[in-house]
Design a protein around this motif. Sequence first.
Motif, PDB file in Angstrom:
ATOM      1  N   ILE A   1     -10.257   0.653 106.791  1.00  0.00           N
ATOM      2  CA  ILE A   1     -10.275  -0.777 107.081  1.00  0.00           C
ATOM      3  C   ILE A   1      -9.289  -0.970 108.225  1.00  0.00           C
ATOM      4  O   ILE A   1      -8.137  -0.533 108.145  1.00  0.00           O
ATOM      5  N   HIS A   2      -9.766  -1.590 109.291  1.00  0.00           N
ATOM      6  CA  HIS A   2      -8.906  -1.875 110.448  1.00  0.00           C
ATOM      7  C   HIS A   2      -9.006  -3.360 110.750  1.00  0.00           C
ATOM      8  O   HIS A   2     -10.103  -3.884 110.973  1.00  0.00           O
ATOM      9  N   VAL A   3      -7.861  -4.043 110.738  1.00  0.00           N
ATOM     10  CA  VAL A   3      -7.823  -5.468 111.045  1.00  0.00           C
ATOM     11  C   VAL A   3      -7.204  -5.659 112.425  1.00  0.00           C
ATOM     12  O   VAL A   3      -6.100  -5.180 112.688  1.00  0.00           O
ATOM     13  N   THR A   4      -7.933  -6.338 113.283  1.00  0.00           N
ATOM     14  CA  THR A   4      -7.410  -6.748 114.581  1.00  0.00           C
ATOM     15  C   THR A   4      -7.187  -8.248 114.510  1.00  0.00           C
ATOM     16  O   THR A   4      -8.115  -8.999 114.189  1.00  0.00           O
ATOM     17  N   ALA A   5      -5.960  -8.661 114.775  1.00  0.00           N
ATOM     18  CA  ALA A   5      -5.649 -10.088 114.825  1.00  0.00           C
ATOM     19  C   ALA A   5      -5.341 -10.440 116.276  1.00  0.00           C
ATOM     20  O   ALA A   5      -4.373  -9.944 116.853  1.00  0.00           O
ATOM     21  N   ARG A   6      -6.171 -11.255 116.847  1.00  0.00           N
ATOM     22  CA  ARG A   6      -6.001 -11.679 118.243  1.00  0.00           C
ATOM     23  C   ARG A   6      -5.309 -13.035 118.223  1.00  0.00           C
ATOM     24  O   ARG A   6      -5.839 -13.993 117.660  1.00  0.00           O
ATOM     25  N   VAL A   7      -4.112 -13.105 118.808  1.00  0.00           N
ATOM     26  CA  VAL A   7      -3.318 -14.334 118.816  1.00  0.00           C
ATOM     27  C   VAL A   7      -3.021 -14.737 120.255  1.00  0.00           C
ATOM     28  O   VAL A   7      -2.924 -13.889 121.144  1.00  0.00           O
ATOM     29  N   LEU A   8      -2.890 -16.026 120.461  1.00  0.00           N
ATOM     30  CA  LEU A   8      -2.530 -16.499 121.796  1.00  0.00           C
ATOM     31  C   LEU A   8      -1.129 -16.030 122.163  1.00  0.00           C
ATOM     32  O   LEU A   8      -0.240 -15.938 121.307  1.00  0.00           O
TER      33      LEU A   8
ATOM     34  N   VAL B   1      -3.587  -2.120 110.981  1.00  0.00           N
ATOM     35  CA  VAL B   1      -3.561  -3.486 111.509  1.00  0.00           C
ATOM     36  C   VAL B   1      -3.072  -3.415 112.945  1.00  0.00           C
ATOM     37  O   VAL B   1      -2.139  -2.681 113.266  1.00  0.00           O
ATOM     38  N   GLU B   2      -3.699  -4.210 113.791  1.00  0.00           N
ATOM     39  CA  GLU B   2      -3.330  -4.268 115.205  1.00  0.00           C
ATOM     40  C   GLU B   2      -3.260  -5.736 115.628  1.00  0.00           C
ATOM     41  O   GLU B   2      -4.175  -6.506 115.354  1.00  0.00           O
ATOM     42  N   ILE B   3      -2.175  -6.114 116.263  1.00  0.00           N
ATOM     43  CA  ILE B   3      -2.028  -7.472 116.776  1.00  0.00           C
ATOM     44  C   ILE B   3      -2.195  -7.417 118.298  1.00  0.00           C
ATOM     45  O   ILE B   3      -1.515  -6.656 118.970  1.00  0.00           O
ATOM     46  N   ILE B   4      -3.104  -8.218 118.806  1.00  0.00           N
ATOM     47  CA  ILE B   4      -3.389  -8.247 120.240  1.00  0.00           C
ATOM     48  C   ILE B   4      -3.114  -9.655 120.756  1.00  0.00           C
ATOM     49  O   ILE B   4      -3.607 -10.641 120.193  1.00  0.00           O
ATOM     50  N   GLU B   5      -2.338  -9.735 121.834  1.00  0.00           N
ATOM     51  CA  GLU B   5      -2.077 -11.022 122.459  1.00  0.00           C
ATOM     52  C   GLU B   5      -3.194 -11.370 123.430  1.00  0.00           C
ATOM     53  O   GLU B   5      -3.586 -10.562 124.259  1.00  0.00           O
ATOM     54  N   MET B   6      -3.685 -12.595 123.315  1.00  0.00           N
ATOM     55  CA  MET B   6      -4.662 -13.113 124.261  1.00  0.00           C
ATOM     56  C   MET B   6      -3.909 -13.997 125.246  1.00  0.00           C
ATOM     57  O   MET B   6      -3.098 -14.845 124.832  1.00  0.00           O
ATOM     58  N   GLU B   7      -4.170 -13.811 126.495  1.00  0.00           N
ATOM     59  CA  GLU B   7      -3.500 -14.580 127.533  1.00  0.00           C
ATOM     60  C   GLU B   7      -3.857 -16.064 127.403  1.00  0.00           C
ATOM     61  O   GLU B   7      -5.021 -16.457 127.548  1.00  0.00           O
ATOM     62  N   ARG B   8      -2.870 -16.857 127.091  1.00  0.00           N
ATOM     63  CA  ARG B   8      -3.072 -18.293 126.874  1.00  0.00           C
ATOM     64  C   ARG B   8      -3.711 -18.982 128.083  1.00  0.00           C
ATOM     65  O   ARG B   8      -4.591 -19.835 127.944  1.00  0.00           O
TER      66      ARG B   8
END
Length: 113
Positions: free
Chosen positions: A60-67, A98-105
């Motif tokens: 199970i791999h969770v990617t959370a894309r946050v601003l 788990v991976e947290i990825i920043e999305m360019e605001r």
Amino acid sequence: MPHCIIEYSADVESQTSAKTLIGQVQAGALASNLFEPEHIKLRTCCFDHSRIGTSAKGFIHVTARVLSGRTLEQRQHLSNCLLKTLQNMSLQELSLTVEIIEMERESYNKCIV
């Protein structure tokens, strides 16, 4: 925000359902106290075929894309909260990541039609 994408191997479905995974990941995102419930977006993607090295172990791999704009500590906290909720599910023989990825605001757009 965030967009939580839950990828998992098909063999996970012998231990839990996609609906349960969504609920658990949502609980982890809420436990971080970084987001309002109505802002958390969740979806799943099941892979029929996968391999980790030479093992048939599932994942199970969770990617959370946050601003962008969250501190490293906030992103680490979110990652830890998400992983903890997966660990608390008492699943067996799985790789949990788990991976947290920043999305360019500045370049993120949204439209509800």
